[in-house]
Write an enzyme that holds these catalytic residues in place. Sequence first.
Site, short mmCIF file in Angstrom:
data_model
loop_
_atom_site.label_atom_id
_atom_site.label_comp_id
_atom_site.label_asym_id
_atom_site.label_seq_id
_atom_site.Cartn_x
_atom_site.Cartn_y
_atom_site.Cartn_z
N ASP A 39 0.85 -1.06 0.10
CA ASP A 39 -0.08 0.19 -0.01
C ASP A 39 0.85 1.31 -0.07
OD1 ASP A 39 0.62 0.74 2.61
OD2 ASP A 39 -1.20 -0.50 3.34
N LYS A 60 -5.19 1.67 -0.83
CA LYS A 60 -6.12 3.08 -0.50
C LYS A 60 -5.23 4.11 0.09
CE LYS A 60 -10.03 0.64 -1.00
NZ LYS A 60 -11.09 1.09 -1.36
N MET A 175 -6.30 8.52 10.64
CA MET A 175 -7.18 8.75 9.49
C MET A 175 -8.03 10.06 9.88
SD MET A 175 -7.59 5.44 7.20
CE MET A 175 -8.09 4.46 8.63
N1 SAH Z 1 -2.28 -0.50 9.47
C1 SAH Z 1 -1.72 0.85 9.65
C2 SAH Z 1 -2.96 2.06 9.65
C3 SAH Z 1 -3.49 2.18 8.46
S1 SAH Z 1 -4.81 3.37 8.31
C4 SAH Z 1 -1.14 0.75 11.18
O1 SAH Z 1 -1.25 -0.08 11.88
O2 SAH Z 1 -0.36 1.57 11.36
C5 SAH Z 1 -3.66 4.79 7.60
C6 SAH Z 1 -3.31 5.69 9.02
O3 SAH Z 1 -2.43 5.27 9.58
C7 SAH Z 1 -3.15 7.22 8.39
O4 SAH Z 1 -3.76 8.07 7.82
C8 SAH Z 1 -2.33 7.43 9.62
O5 SAH Z 1 -3.32 7.91 10.64
C9 SAH Z 1 -1.60 6.41 10.25
N2 SAH Z 1 -0.22 6.08 9.95
C10 SAH Z 1 0.15 5.15 9.36
N3 SAH Z 1 1.51 5.05 9.27
C11 SAH Z 1 1.76 6.40 9.82
C12 SAH Z 1 3.10 7.08 10.11
N4 SAH Z 1 4.38 6.97 9.66
N5 SAH Z 1 3.01 8.32 10.72
C13 SAH Z 1 1.72 8.80 11.31
N6 SAH Z 1 0.64 7.90 10.86
C14 SAH Z 1 0.74 6.99 10.40
#
Ligand code: SAH
Length: 247
Positions: A39, A60, A175
């Site tokens: 992704d 997405k 998000m």
């Molecule tokens: N599966 C992922 C989340 C996916 S939803 C997890 O466990 O982290 C996507 C959201 O994750 C983004 O909109 C943000 O809110 C957060 N996110 C993912 N990576 C990030 C990062 N390096 N820094 C800040 N927010 C992050």
Amino acid sequence: MNEFAKGEVWLVGAGPGDAGLLTLHAVEALKAADIVVHDALVSAEVLAYTAGAELVLLGKRGGMPSPKQPEINARLVAEAKAGKRVVRLKGGDPFMFGRGAEEVLALVAAGVKFRVIPGITAGIGGLAYAGIPVTARDFNSSVIFLTGHDHTGLSPEGVDWAAVGKAAGMIVLYMAMRHMDEIAKKLIAGGMPSDIPVAVVMNASLPDMKVLETTLENAAADIAASGIGAPAIVSIGGGNLLREQMT
Ligand code: SAH
């Protein structure tokens, strides 16, 4: 670890970005993969652990044109049935707001063997990089993880924000950037103190990580003024105050 056999799909958590946060299983899977379907949040540093695999960006991304979930599921099934070792690589942990469950169910329905390799989620490990402990004895004994979006792209109407504000010692929002104003207003209307500390962590764990410290009532305006944007984690709670000593 089990052998990564041809025709299997492994859902692998890539962590928040810093490749040092990959698990040993994740690295082995990336090296063995014939194809890596990742992704948009997976960092280049993480993808560099592949060894000759075909790389396909399929994921997405809030606010941008993105493939439909059935299309992603169908691609995973098709690549597995073509006899490849398929890694489905997802930012953070595959089961934390990552649609991992939907993908696993599609694999099960198609009779494709799978394995899940958990990853470090942004809402725990990413906050730690910003000096924010997701629990701390003097501040909170509970955490609620919430998404600021539901499948319609709107802030989740189904959430009882007043109840969340009362129950959670710390709220960790994924998000949520586009709906911060609405979410903050609902939490305050539900009785949460308007001056409760809020931190916004963008690109957590990456070299260009940015952190904004604000309060619930000022969060939306400060986010707009700072230019901070997705991907970002928002943490709401007294534990954010520890950042001062932990960074
Ligand atoms: N599966 C992922 C989340 C996916 S939803 C997890 O466990 O982290 C996507 C959201 O994750 C983004 O909109 C943000 O809110 C957060 N996110 C993912 N990576 C990030 C990062 N390096 N820094 C800040 N927010 C992050």
